[in-house]
Design a protein around this motif. Structure first.
Motif, short mmCIF file in Angstrom:
data_model
loop_
_atom_site.label_atom_id
_atom_site.label_comp_id
_atom_site.label_asym_id
_atom_site.label_seq_id
_atom_site.Cartn_x
_atom_site.Cartn_y
_atom_site.Cartn_z
N SER B 44 0.83 -1.33 0.29
CA SER B 44 0.01 -0.14 0.17
C SER B 44 0.94 1.08 0.06
N ILE B 45 0.25 2.41 -0.20
CA ILE B 45 0.66 3.58 -0.25
C ILE B 45 0.07 4.46 0.59
N GLY B 46 1.03 5.64 1.52
CA GLY B 46 0.48 6.37 2.01
C GLY B 46 -1.22 6.62 3.24
N GLY B 47 -1.08 4.87 3.21
CA GLY B 47 -2.16 4.23 4.20
C GLY B 47 -3.35 3.67 4.22
N MET B 48 -3.09 3.84 2.87
CA MET B 48 -4.04 2.94 2.11
C MET B 48 -4.78 1.70 1.36
N ARG B 49 -5.70 1.06 1.52
CA ARG B 49 -6.38 -0.09 1.96
C ARG B 49 -5.38 -0.91 0.62
N PRO B 50 -4.68 -2.24 0.81
CA PRO B 50 -4.24 -3.04 -0.57
C PRO B 50 -4.72 -2.86 -1.35
N PHE B 51 -4.18 -3.48 -2.96
CA PHE B 51 -5.27 -3.30 -4.12
C PHE B 51 -6.50 -5.12 -3.63
N ALA B 52 -6.04 -6.07 -3.14
CA ALA B 52 -7.00 -6.71 -2.92
C ALA B 52 -8.26 -6.19 -2.06
N ARG B 53 -8.56 -5.19 -1.33
CA ARG B 53 -9.11 -4.89 -0.70
C ARG B 53 -9.93 -4.11 -1.40
N LEU B 54 -9.29 -2.99 -2.20
CA LEU B 54 -9.75 -1.99 -2.90
C LEU B 54 -10.72 -3.38 -4.17
N ALA B 55 -10.49 -4.86 -4.00
CA ALA B 55 -10.51 -5.47 -5.43
C ALA B 55 -12.78 -5.93 -4.65
N VAL B 56 -12.45 -5.96 -3.28
CA VAL B 56 -13.41 -6.85 -2.32
C VAL B 56 -13.92 -5.48 -2.64
N GLU B 57 -14.07 -4.37 -1.86
CA GLU B 57 -14.89 -3.57 -1.96
C GLU B 57 -15.91 -3.36 -3.27
#
Lengths: 166, 166
Positions: B44-57
């Motif tokens: 992750s960058i800057g405290g954002m969610r990893p891409f897997a979590r974004l994909a789950v969203e």
């Protein structure tokens, strides 16, 4: 309910997509504004362009592309020509393009949205796909801008807040 | 050409926005696939969610949202419920949602797109705006994913390449 005629039902009107697009542009404007002057022009991640250069790309596409569709002009676009040195200069041009888009978008007929057009002499697609591309490309690059802001420790504007209370 | 009736001209049909959306989803699938297994779940960058979590969203919104519109169900969405441990599990679910979207989207009538709906019991907007939000939110988060990939030194798929040659 029926699943027939899915392909021909109207999804949205021209007025609705224009309002949607300008809402996105309003948000992108606030993302530009959220960058400190220096970082807007210099900060980058992984060799990508600084956000000012991404914004210049968006400026080189939106207004000129919409005007090009209306006038059936197929010149290549040129995002090297506009080379702002300050945030103020960038935002001023952004606002000018807002007016250009409104003026020319209103002149695109319903039939024209479905006609193929060789945008910038390079992208041969139906006009509606060109317009959707303008919007998608902006949301895509702005997502990169959000990541830059987060990496800089700056809270970006809310993604869903498209029009500020004036 | 005329500037009158801008607001009522059809911009696109339901079939066209569905094809456009699924094209985006196809690209997002390839972005998920471009991540190494470990970085998909951890980087992750800057405290954002990893891409897997974004994909789950995205998975928690697209299919359930479309189904919710058709069935007029307003349950809150829950992106904590699905908790994939591998890329394979994530992609499998992604493909299942592709079918869910196709099945339910086809059941939304032209009139319904213009009706207000309280999506997930939380977002009271016309249905067409809910659908545009699903797409925009995906493009937005995917733009963040592109930045992660670049930061990892990985070349992302071309943004304009929506459907792979199979």
């Amino acid at each position: 309910m029926t699943t027939t005629a899915t392909n021909t039902k109207q999804f949205i009107t021209a007025g609705q997509i224009l309002e949607h697009w300008q809402g996105h542009r309003n948000l992108t404007r606030r993302v530009i504004d959220a960058f400190p002057e220096k970082e807007l022009f210099e900060f980058s991640i992984g060799g990508m362009r600084p956000f000012a250069r991404l914004a210049v790309e968006l400026i080189s596409i939106a207004g000129p592309g919409t005007k090009g569709i209306v006038e059936s002009r197929m010149e290549a676009y040129d995002h090297e020509k506009f080379n702002p040195k300050t945030k103020e200069e960038l935002l001023k041009r952004w606002d000018e393009e807002t007016e250009t888009i409104n003026r020319y978008f209103a002149q695109i007929s319903e039939e024209r949205f479905q006609e193929s057009f060789n945008l910038f002499g390079q992208y041969e697609f139906p006009v509606y796909q060109n317009i959707l591309y303008f919007i998608d490309n902006e949301v895509h690059h702005r997502g990169q801008g959000y990541t830059y802001l987060r990496a800089l420790g700056i809270e970006p504007p809310f993604f869903w807040e498209r029009f500020p209370v004036l």
